[in-house]
Design a protein around this motif. Sequence first.
Motif, PDB file in Angstrom:
ATOM      1  N   THR A 101       1.270 -18.794  -0.814  1.00  0.00           N
ATOM      2  CA  THR A 101       1.829 -17.500  -0.487  1.00  0.00           C
ATOM      3  C   THR A 101       1.372 -16.397  -1.384  1.00  0.00           C
ATOM      4  OG1 THR A 101       3.671 -18.556   0.399  1.00  0.00           O
ATOM      5  CG2 THR A 101       3.760 -16.253  -0.015  1.00  0.00           C
ATOM      6  N   LEU A 102       0.809 -15.362  -0.981  1.00  0.00           N
ATOM      7  CA  LEU A 102       0.489 -14.285  -1.636  1.00  0.00           C
ATOM      8  C   LEU A 102       1.508 -13.015  -1.393  1.00  0.00           C
ATOM      9  CD1 LEU A 102      -3.376 -13.474  -1.121  1.00  0.00           C
ATOM     10  CD2 LEU A 102      -2.282 -13.746  -3.281  1.00  0.00           C
ATOM     11  N   VAL A 103       2.017 -12.568  -2.395  1.00  0.00           N
ATOM     12  CA  VAL A 103       2.859 -11.404  -2.340  1.00  0.00           C
ATOM     13  C   VAL A 103       2.217 -10.341  -3.284  1.00  0.00           C
ATOM     14  CG1 VAL A 103       5.196 -10.549  -2.995  1.00  0.00           C
ATOM     15  CG2 VAL A 103       5.178 -13.019  -2.330  1.00  0.00           C
ATOM     16  N   ILE A 104       1.934  -9.180  -2.548  1.00  0.00           N
ATOM     17  CA  ILE A 104       1.051  -8.092  -3.002  1.00  0.00           C
ATOM     18  C   ILE A 104       1.698  -6.712  -2.758  1.00  0.00           C
ATOM     19  CG2 ILE A 104      -1.056  -6.799  -3.001  1.00  0.00           C
ATOM     20  CD1 ILE A 104      -2.322  -9.374  -1.517  1.00  0.00           C
ATOM     21  N   SER A 105       1.943  -6.191  -4.005  1.00  0.00           N
ATOM     22  CA  SER A 105       2.844  -4.637  -3.904  1.00  0.00           C
ATOM     23  C   SER A 105       1.469  -3.654  -4.258  1.00  0.00           C
ATOM     24  CB  SER A 105       3.483  -4.799  -5.227  1.00  0.00           C
ATOM     25  OG  SER A 105       4.757  -5.617  -5.151  1.00  0.00           O
ATOM     26  N   HIS A 106       1.677  -2.700  -3.242  1.00  0.00           N
ATOM     27  CA  HIS A 106       0.578  -1.666  -3.340  1.00  0.00           C
ATOM     28  C   HIS A 106       1.054  -0.398  -2.614  1.00  0.00           C
ATOM     29  CE1 HIS A 106       0.351  -2.159   1.237  1.00  0.00           C
ATOM     30  NE2 HIS A 106       1.076  -3.515   1.095  1.00  0.00           N
ATOM     31  N   MET A 107       0.242   0.493  -2.711  1.00  0.00           N
ATOM     32  CA  MET A 107       0.586   1.883  -2.016  1.00  0.00           C
ATOM     33  C   MET A 107       0.415   1.810  -0.698  1.00  0.00           C
ATOM     34  SD  MET A 107       1.942   3.376  -4.550  1.00  0.00           S
ATOM     35  CE  MET A 107       2.014   4.954  -3.706  1.00  0.00           C
ATOM     36  N   ASP A 108       0.974   2.549   0.137  1.00  0.00           N
ATOM     37  CA  ASP A 108       0.798   2.432   1.462  1.00  0.00           C
ATOM     38  C   ASP A 108       0.084   3.557   2.018  1.00  0.00           C
ATOM     39  OD1 ASP A 108       1.454   2.137   4.347  1.00  0.00           O
ATOM     40  OD2 ASP A 108       2.979   3.519   4.228  1.00  0.00           O
ATOM     41  N   VAL A 109      -1.316   3.046   1.823  1.00  0.00           N
ATOM     42  CA  VAL A 109      -2.484   3.748   2.427  1.00  0.00           C
ATOM     43  C   VAL A 109      -3.407   3.172   3.194  1.00  0.00           C
ATOM     44  CG1 VAL A 109      -2.370   5.247   0.116  1.00  0.00           C
ATOM     45  CG2 VAL A 109      -3.845   3.346   0.285  1.00  0.00           C
ATOM     46  N   PRO A 110      -4.078   3.917   4.150  1.00  0.00           N
ATOM     47  CA  PRO A 110      -5.065   3.027   4.890  1.00  0.00           C
ATOM     48  C   PRO A 110      -6.042   2.236   4.133  1.00  0.00           C
ATOM     49  CG  PRO A 110      -4.873   5.355   5.565  1.00  0.00           C
ATOM     50  CD  PRO A 110      -4.072   5.375   4.328  1.00  0.00           C
ATOM     51  N   LYS A 131       3.204 -10.535   6.917  1.00  0.00           N
ATOM     52  CA  LYS A 131       4.127  -9.479   7.129  1.00  0.00           C
ATOM     53  C   LYS A 131       3.788  -8.380   6.024  1.00  0.00           C
ATOM     54  CE  LYS A 131       8.563 -10.220   8.101  1.00  0.00           C
ATOM     55  NZ  LYS A 131       9.837 -10.792   8.159  1.00  0.00           N
ATOM     56  N   VAL A 132       3.846  -7.160   6.411  1.00  0.00           N
ATOM     57  CA  VAL A 132       3.905  -5.971   5.802  1.00  0.00           C
ATOM     58  C   VAL A 132       5.053  -5.169   5.823  1.00  0.00           C
ATOM     59  CG1 VAL A 132       2.546  -3.881   5.293  1.00  0.00           C
ATOM     60  CG2 VAL A 132       1.356  -5.816   6.002  1.00  0.00           C
ATOM     61  N   ILE A 133       5.676  -4.982   4.719  1.00  0.00           N
ATOM     62  CA  ILE A 133       7.011  -4.189   4.437  1.00  0.00           C
ATOM     63  C   ILE A 133       6.868  -2.940   3.795  1.00  0.00           C
ATOM     64  CG2 ILE A 133       9.358  -4.492   4.076  1.00  0.00           C
ATOM     65  CD1 ILE A 133       7.299  -7.587   3.903  1.00  0.00           C
ATOM     66  N   ARG A 134       7.328  -1.702   4.098  1.00  0.00           N
ATOM     67  CA  ARG A 134       7.202  -0.492   3.680  1.00  0.00           C
ATOM     68  C   ARG A 134       8.584   0.085   3.494  1.00  0.00           C
ATOM     69  NH1 ARG A 134       3.547   3.755   7.196  1.00  0.00           N
ATOM     70  NH2 ARG A 134       5.126   3.695   8.574  1.00  0.00           N
ATOM     71  N   SER A 135       9.153   0.673   2.580  1.00  0.00           N
ATOM     72  CA  SER A 135      10.539   1.576   2.244  1.00  0.00           C
ATOM     73  C   SER A 135      10.109   2.911   3.219  1.00  0.00           C
ATOM     74  CB  SER A 135      10.873   1.606   1.064  1.00  0.00           C
ATOM     75  OG  SER A 135       9.780   2.356   0.196  1.00  0.00           O
ATOM     76  N   GLN A 136       8.977   3.322   2.728  1.00  0.00           N
ATOM     77  CA  GLN A 136       8.700   4.826   3.437  1.00  0.00           C
ATOM     78  C   GLN A 136       7.194   5.030   3.470  1.00  0.00           C
ATOM     79  OE1 GLN A 136      10.859   7.908   0.913  1.00  0.00           O
ATOM     80  NE2 GLN A 136       9.514   9.659   1.941  1.00  0.00           N
ATOM     81  N   LYS A 137       6.778   5.855   4.679  1.00  0.00           N
ATOM     82  CA  LYS A 137       5.536   6.123   4.792  1.00  0.00           C
ATOM     83  C   LYS A 137       4.867   6.565   3.355  1.00  0.00           C
ATOM     84  CE  LYS A 137       2.382   8.504   7.838  1.00  0.00           C
ATOM     85  NZ  LYS A 137       2.020   9.235   9.232  1.00  0.00           N
ATOM     86  N   GLY A 138       3.724   6.211   3.307  1.00  0.00           N
ATOM     87  CA  GLY A 138       3.043   6.859   1.939  1.00  0.00           C
ATOM     88  C   GLY A 138       3.273   6.439   0.594  1.00  0.00           C
ATOM     89  N   LYS A 139       4.494   5.555   0.714  1.00  0.00           N
ATOM     90  CA  LYS A 139       4.951   4.930  -0.566  1.00  0.00           C
ATOM     91  C   LYS A 139       4.639   3.878  -0.738  1.00  0.00           C
ATOM     92  CE  LYS A 139       7.307   9.030  -1.246  1.00  0.00           C
ATOM     93  NZ  LYS A 139       6.843   9.977  -2.463  1.00  0.00           N
ATOM     94  N   GLU A 140       5.428   2.664  -1.924  1.00  0.00           N
ATOM     95  CA  GLU A 140       5.120   1.391  -2.240  1.00  0.00           C
ATOM     96  C   GLU A 140       5.629   0.588  -0.967  1.00  0.00           C
ATOM     97  OE1 GLU A 140       5.962  -1.803  -5.597  1.00  0.00           O
ATOM     98  OE2 GLU A 140       6.287   0.273  -5.762  1.00  0.00           O
ATOM     99  N   ALA A 141       4.608  -0.518  -0.829  1.00  0.00           N
ATOM    100  CA  ALA A 141       4.566  -1.359   0.310  1.00  0.00           C
ATOM    101  C   ALA A 141       4.193  -2.635  -0.142  1.00  0.00           C
ATOM    102  CB  ALA A 141       3.690  -0.985   1.478  1.00  0.00           C
TER     103      ALA A 141
END
Length: 226
Positions: free
Chosen positions: A149-158, A179-189
């Motif tokens: 399993t890979l768990v990757i924290s990243h910025m929510d950008v294209p 699965k991709v989870i984000r708290s808010q568009k353009g923030k951390e995902a």
Amino acid sequence: MKSVGVFDILGPIMVGPSSSHTAGAARLGKIARAVAGGDIKKVIFLLHGSFAKTYKGHGTDRALVAGILGMEPSDLRLRNALDIAEKEGIKIIFQEADLGDVHPNTVKVLIEGREGEEYEMVGSSIGGGSINVTEVNGSNVEFTGAYPTLVISHMDVPGVVSQVTALLFELDINIAFMKVIRSQKGKEATMVFELDGEMTEEAVEQIKSFGYIKKVIMINPIKDGE
């Protein structure tokens, strides 16, 4: 009708007495270790529900710590895990806690690294040694630990997701679940990939070098009897 596998009938290879309270707990501890990278100074286990009420009698405390030490559920040293952790200078604290509307065998693991880094993981032992991880470092996730399993924290950008999937394609590694989870568009995902093959350290480092990637955690499956 739900399909039944050999694991469901025979259960895991483990040091007893309970697959839910011992084997599952050891798996949860080992995933928490992977989240922290293994360099651990202090661990606080917040125990919920049945875990909180019976953790000493069922060996949940020793199993969780065994996982933190990198042991498999079948490792005979599990019985002495608390003493081993003390000898290695790892401070261990157990506390009862109400973690809300979660499975009764749930634990929140708070880890402090040797350099003061802080890590968190929430997971449940759901029966027969199986587990479900629902939170890593404050991000909601869902994976079982049965797959690499890979768990990757990243910025929510294209483009960030496509960079990772393109690399997996180059490496001929199939994605079992994603699965991709984000708290808010353009923030951390957070991206979670459960894979059909393990990744090399070089491949993980390559992902870390991609733009907008903040943290990469690789969790390999725990295999009974090793």
